[in-house]
Design an enzyme around this catalytic site. Structure first.
Site, PDB file in Angstrom:
ATOM      1  N   HIS A  81       0.850  -1.190   0.000  1.00  0.00           N
ATOM      2  CA  HIS A  81       0.000   0.000   0.000  1.00  0.00           C
ATOM      3  C   HIS A  81       0.885   1.240   0.000  1.00  0.00           C
ATOM      4  O   HIS A  81       1.971   1.236   0.566  1.00  0.00           O
ATOM      5  CB  HIS A  81      -0.884   0.011   1.255  1.00  0.00           C
ATOM      6  CG  HIS A  81      -2.178   0.726   1.060  1.00  0.00           C
ATOM      7  ND1 HIS A  81      -3.311   0.113   0.570  1.00  0.00           N
ATOM      8  CD2 HIS A  81      -2.528   2.016   1.277  1.00  0.00           C
ATOM      9  CE1 HIS A  81      -4.301   0.989   0.514  1.00  0.00           C
ATOM     10  NE2 HIS A  81      -3.850   2.158   0.934  1.00  0.00           N
ATOM     11  N   ASP A 160     -13.904   2.137   6.648  1.00  0.00           N
ATOM     12  CA  ASP A 160     -12.881   2.882   5.900  1.00  0.00           C
ATOM     13  C   ASP A 160     -13.454   3.411   4.598  1.00  0.00           C
ATOM     14  O   ASP A 160     -13.157   4.539   4.204  1.00  0.00           O
ATOM     15  CB  ASP A 160     -11.651   2.007   5.621  1.00  0.00           C
ATOM     16  CG  ASP A 160     -10.591   2.807   4.865  1.00  0.00           C
ATOM     17  OD1 ASP A 160     -10.225   3.881   5.375  1.00  0.00           O
ATOM     18  OD2 ASP A 160     -10.185   2.401   3.773  1.00  0.00           O
ATOM     19  N   ARG A 167     -13.337  12.014   4.108  1.00  0.00           N
ATOM     20  CA  ARG A 167     -12.074  12.747   4.303  1.00  0.00           C
ATOM     21  C   ARG A 167     -11.591  13.366   2.999  1.00  0.00           C
ATOM     22  O   ARG A 167     -11.042  14.470   2.981  1.00  0.00           O
ATOM     23  CB  ARG A 167     -11.001  11.791   4.844  1.00  0.00           C
ATOM     24  CG  ARG A 167     -11.240  11.378   6.291  1.00  0.00           C
ATOM     25  CD  ARG A 167     -10.362  10.200   6.694  1.00  0.00           C
ATOM     26  NE  ARG A 167      -8.958  10.473   6.469  1.00  0.00           N
ATOM     27  CZ  ARG A 167      -8.075   9.574   6.007  1.00  0.00           C
ATOM     28  NH1 ARG A 167      -8.447   8.343   5.722  1.00  0.00           N
ATOM     29  NH2 ARG A 167      -6.829   9.899   5.829  1.00  0.00           N
ATOM     30  N   SER A 182      -6.683   3.941   8.461  1.00  0.00           N
ATOM     31  CA  SER A 182      -7.312   3.642   7.169  1.00  0.00           C
ATOM     32  C   SER A 182      -6.533   2.537   6.455  1.00  0.00           C
ATOM     33  O   SER A 182      -7.106   1.547   5.995  1.00  0.00           O
ATOM     34  CB  SER A 182      -7.340   4.927   6.329  1.00  0.00           C
ATOM     35  OG  SER A 182      -7.592   4.646   4.979  1.00  0.00           O
ATOM     36  N   LYS A 186      -7.550  -1.901   6.476  1.00  0.00           N
ATOM     37  CA  LYS A 186      -7.751  -2.675   5.232  1.00  0.00           C
ATOM     38  C   LYS A 186      -6.818  -3.884   5.194  1.00  0.00           C
ATOM     39  O   LYS A 186      -7.206  -4.968   4.779  1.00  0.00           O
ATOM     40  CB  LYS A 186      -7.467  -1.790   4.006  1.00  0.00           C
ATOM     41  CG  LYS A 186      -8.560  -0.754   3.743  1.00  0.00           C
ATOM     42  CD  LYS A 186      -8.377  -0.092   2.385  1.00  0.00           C
ATOM     43  CE  LYS A 186      -7.340   1.003   2.357  1.00  0.00           C
ATOM     44  NZ  LYS A 186      -7.783   2.319   2.748  1.00  0.00           N
TER      45      LYS A 186
HETATM   46  N1  URA Z   1      -4.328   5.393   1.667  1.00  0.00           N
HETATM   47  C1  URA Z   1      -5.372   4.934   2.394  1.00  0.00           C
HETATM   48  O1  URA Z   1      -5.847   3.833   2.187  1.00  0.00           O
HETATM   49  N2  URA Z   1      -5.858   5.730   3.353  1.00  0.00           N
HETATM   50  C2  URA Z   1      -5.368   6.941   3.626  1.00  0.00           C
HETATM   51  O2  URA Z   1      -5.861   7.603   4.512  1.00  0.00           O
HETATM   52  C3  URA Z   1      -4.278   7.426   2.854  1.00  0.00           C
HETATM   53  C4  URA Z   1      -3.772   6.615   1.869  1.00  0.00           C
END
Ligand code: URA
Length: 434
Positions: A81, A160, A167, A182, A186
């Site tokens: 990620h 999320d 957001r 966040s 995940k």
């Molecule tokens: N990636 C995400 O999944 N969440 C965030 O808040 C920022 C980047």
């Protein structure tokens, strides 16, 4: 409990208990707490922050709004990620390469956030590609082809999904607690055993400087440790866009070029770095060098590209767009920007380029806005490049709306020039691992 009291306490710098955080997260996920109250809470967190205990409780509360997958039967599953940047399409190249090397990749991605693009929006440039797989579909596909790239659903980290969209359009992205929870919610929900995180640093990242990026990295490593997930954070430069393409279908085309061995050097370098780290964490290589060789091999023999094609087909997308990126949606107009004198590129303000891409319709101004997958920016020169007078330094792909001229001016203004040679930027700034 009264929501407004919790918002006020955070506004005034107080701490919330685990129960109070769960009350907010559950209430918002079930539509019992309205957007305006949750937006106010997120803004309070942006200003006041959350300590490590609150951040861990927030992450746990978000995971608990959905299922927690058990992927042990697939062997080690490694996820990846990015904390978000401009032109960051690394996932689209890395995930198929790693899966082609025999390591299952089950990834829950996000949409564009603020000025940064999102993998899900990029994937939706491919006609028919579904990002809303159910848990059953997620598991079946992982077993069948060893790769899934999907979004949060009603089953997986739904909190999320809702918070992320809120957001994005309320100026409440750049808070360490909100980003860490966040991302990690995940990863935990999707059952990863190990995660490679690309923590972006610079004007086009949510963390503008190395100290805050390191804090974000340490926070995510700590959350991972508490959940038995090995986490490696690479800290990488986001003071100029990554690669040359910014905007959804333009970025998909650049990722495909990377899988064909024709990617821009910085994107190729990050793809090799993240891919090798994933193979290492997943036990598919004995050291970094061997891991890099395997990633290089999957580019050279076309197996990474074949895996992307398989993924697209499995998720309902049109695989002909992978074979021929010319079929991806294309903007009707392209404005080419030319240098007015010979000079070196000193700076490309990544945040300005990201904001211009949002203006062009490639990102969202308000929650739920549709995306124009065709539009964006292509850079012909990166920091350090010498551009001759009259040569093209950027292209703006636009829909031909009156407001697009503002975006074109913004792209021009994002470039700073020097008559003296300028050193290329350093890409990798550090590593923090569990
Ligand atoms: N990636 C995400 O999944 N969440 C965030 O808040 C920022 C980047």
């Amino acid at each position: 409990m009264r929501t407004v009291e919790l918002v006020e306490r955070k506004r005034d710098g107080g701490r919330l208990t685990a129960d109070e955080i769960t009350f907010l997260v559950d209430g918002y996920t079930k539509d019992e707490i309205p957007d305006y109250q949750m937006a106010a809470f997120c803004m309070a967190v942006v200003w006041r922050g959350m300590d490590m205990r609150e951040t861990a409780d927030l992450t746990a509360a978000m995971v608990a709004t959905g299922e927690h997958l058990d992927l042990r039967r697939f062997g080690p599953v490694v996820d990846k990620h990015s904390t978000g940047g401009v032109g960051d399409k690394t996932t689209l190249a890395v995930a198929p390469l790693v899966a082609a090397c025999g390591l299952p990749v089950a990834k829950m991605s996000g949409r564009g956030l603020g000025f940064s693009g999102g993998t899900l929006d990029k994937l939706e440039s491919i006609a028919g590609y579904r990002v809303d797989l159910s848990t059953k579909e997620f598991l079946a596909q992982l077993g069948r082809i060893g790769i899934v790239l999907t979004g949060q659903t009603a089953d997986l980290a739904p909190a999320d999904g809702k918070l992320y969209a809120l957001r994005d359009t309320t100026g409440t992205v750049p808070a360490i607690a909100l980003i860490a929870s966040s991302i990690m919610s995940k990863k935990i929900a999707a059952g990863a055993n190990a995660v490679v995180l690309d923590v972006k640093v610079g004007s086009g990242a949510f963390m503008k400087g190395l100290p805050s990026a390191k804090l974000l990295a340490r926070t995510m490593v700590a959350i991972g440790r508490a959940h038995g997930i090995a986490v490696t954070c690479e800290l990488t430069d986001m003071d100029q866009p990554l690669g040359c393409a910014v905007g959804n279908s333009l970025e998909v085309a650049e990722a495909i070029a990377t899988l064909r061995g024709e990617g821009p050097p910085d994107l190729v370098a990050l793809t090799r770095l993240a891919g090798a780290e994933m193979l290492l964490l997943g036990g598919k290589a004995r050291d970094r060098q061997a891991a890099r060789r395997r990633i290089d091999g999957a580019i050279a023999d076309g197996s990474g590209l074949a895996k992307l094609r398989e993924l697209v087909e499995a998720q309902g997308g049109d695989p002909r767009m992978v074979d021929d990126p010319g079929r991806l949606p294309r903007a009707p107009h392209v404005e080419t920007l030319h240098a007015t004198s010979t000079a070196y590129v000193k700076r490309i303000a990544a945040d300005e380029i990201g904001a211009a891409s949002v203006l062009l319709g490639a990102g969202r101004e308000t929650k739920g806005d549709p995306i124009d997958h065709r539009t964006g920016i292509v850079l012909h020169a990166k920091v350090g490049a010498r551009v001759e007078r009259g040569a093209a330094f950027a292209e703006v792909h636009h829909a031909g709306r009156p407001a697009d001229s503002l975006a074109i001016a913004q792209v021009r203004a994002a470039f700073a020039w020097s008559t003296m040679p300028v050193a290329p930027r350093k890409l990798v700034l550090g590593r923090i691992a569990s």
